[in-house]
Structure formats: structure tokens, C-alpha cells
Enzyme design. Structure first.
Site: not given
Length: 263
Positions: A166-168
Site C-alpha cells: 500500500p505504501y508503494v
């Protein structure tokens, strides 16, 4: 404190500008607050931790800088609007913004990541930038003087770094928002750029590395320079992009990553 115009040539890079900085209580945001002030700007600092904000603002005031602090969360549209309003009330303008607030976590594979963690990462990193853009842009348009906005993305916005999925995804989204905003408002005098930030020795990074000597050794090793960056190095890039010296730069994803995305 980093001295303004250390070479003694020309005027301070951000002289007479008013700039809002999010995530300003530590790390890159706090470094930017000190640097922007040293370069002549009035700064409005937004973050959730009031005590940390006071410490940063106290340093700036002690060095003769102009500063206002706003305790708030970028995931709240009302807080973003309140921060912009407080900036204009204190200094009469909003010339630039550094939308730097972000959040990540050590995590697991996609199938083991729960919805709450996904939501938190997307809310801070994407919705936070969205909320700030929606609050900042109308003020810049109304002034008739344009403005310059810098959003903090990451090398995770360019390729899968091994960070939580999700950060990517969130940092890819920041680049999309940046390019769209640049295209929409470029004709009205507002420049919008993003920083593609590599591994930096911030509070979050120190937390992630604590007790993991193997991670400390490998952190930053992918880049050409084979090291982690310092918050001040990222702040320098943000200051240039916000300044009039970058007047022909918009819609950019500017790498400040020690050469990580070059190899």
C-alpha cells in the site's frame, strides 16, 4: 541552523515568500522549516504533535524567523483548510507549500495486510496530499500571483522497493496527483512538482532500523552513493523547487535519492 545564502552571493532563495509545510514536527519537514526560514520565508508548520512543533518553531523564532504553528492531521479536510486559513491570517499570503507529511509501517505480504493498515497508509500519503492541494490551490488562484507546490513522493513511487505494497501504491499516487495538478493549474501560474525521495535518516527510519544491524548496513546501499540521505539534503531540493529559481520546472518527479533510480 543552515545559513541563508552561505556563499554571500545574491539574495535569499525564498525571500518574502510564505510557505506552508506539513509533517513539520521532525525529519524532512523540520529540516525544511529551518532551511526555508533561513532562506527568508515566513513558514507555517503543520503536524499532529504540538510539543514537537513548538520545539521547531522555538528554534526558528530564536534565530529571528517568522513562524506560525498549526496542530492538525492532513487526513482531515477541515484541518488542512484550517492550516491554510491560519497561514493567510498570520502572513497575508500563501506563496508555496511543501506537502511532506507521510506515514509508513513495517508490514507483511498483501494477503496478510489488514484493511486498517491499508487505509491508514493511503489516508496519510494520498488523501493528505489531496486535502492540502484542495485547500492551498484556491488561495493561490485568488491571489493572482500563482504559487509553487512540492509533494513528497519516494523511490517507492517509481518501483517496488520492498516496502509495504500500500505504501508503494500510495507514493505512485502522489506522482499522479502531482502531474495532474501541474497540468490543470500550470496555465494559471501554479507549479506543482514532487520529490522522489530515497532512504533518509528520519525518525521513522531510525525506528525501523532500531535493533536491526543488518538493515542499518543495507539501508541506502542500492543507490550510487551507497548511503542514506540526511533530511537537510531533501529540504534543499524542496527549497529550490519552491523558489523562483525553478520557474521552468513543473510536473516533475525530481529524484533526491543518491542515485537509487538511476541504476
Amino acid at each position: 541552523m543552515i545559513p541563508a545564502d552561505p556563499a554571500g552571493q545574491g539574495q535569499a532563495m525564498l525571500r518574502n515568500k510564505t510557505i506552508m509545510i506539513t509533517g513539520a514536527s521532525s525529519g524532512i519537514g523540520a529540516a525544511a522549516a529551518r532551511l526555508f526560514s533561513a532562506e527568508g520565508a515566513a513558514v507555517a508548520l503543520m503536524a499532529r504533535r504540538e510539543d514537537h512543533l513548538r520545539r521547531v518553531s522555538g528554534e526558528i523564532e530564536a534565530n529571528g524567523g517568522r513562524v506560525v504553528t498549526i496542530t492538525g492531521d492532513v487526513t482531515s479536510p477541515a484541518d488542512a483548510q484550517r492550516a491554510v486559513a491560519a497561514t493567510v491570517e498570520a502572513f497575508g499570503a500563501l506563496d508555496g507549500a511543501f506537502n511532506n507529511a507521510g506515514w509508513g509501517a513495517r508490514g507483511t505480504d498483501i494477503h496478510e495486510t489488514d484493511d486498517a493498515l491499508y487505509d491508514r497508509i493511503m489516508d496519510v500519503n494520498v488523501r493528505g496530499v489531496w486535502n492540502c492541494l484542495r485547500a492551498q490551490i484556491p488561495v493561490m488562484l485568488e491571489s493572482g500571483n500563482g504559487g509553487s507546490i512540492v509533494n513528497t513522493s519516494s523511490t517507492a513511487g517509481v518501483f517496488a522497493t520492498g516496502a509495504l505494497a500500500p505504501y508503494v501504491a500510495a507514493k505512485h499516487a502522489v506522482l499522479g496527483l502531482t502531474r495532474s495538478a501541474a497540468a490543470e493549474y500550470g496555465g494559471r501560474g501554479i507549479r506543482v512538482n514532487a520529490l522522489v525521495v530515497g532512504t533518509v535518516r528520519t525518525e521513522l527510519m531510525e525506528e525501523a532500523l532500531r535493533g536491526r544491524p543488518e538493515a542499518e548496513k543495507s539501508a541506502g546501499s542500492r543507490g550510487i552513493q551507497r548511503r542514506m540521505g540526511e533530511p537537510e539534503e531533501i529540504a534543499q531540493a524542496a527549497a529550490w523547487l519552491i523558489s523562483d529559481r525553478a520557474s521552468f520546472v513543473t510536473g516533475g518527479a525530481v529524484p533526491v535519492d543518491g542515485g537509487c533510480t538511476a541504476v
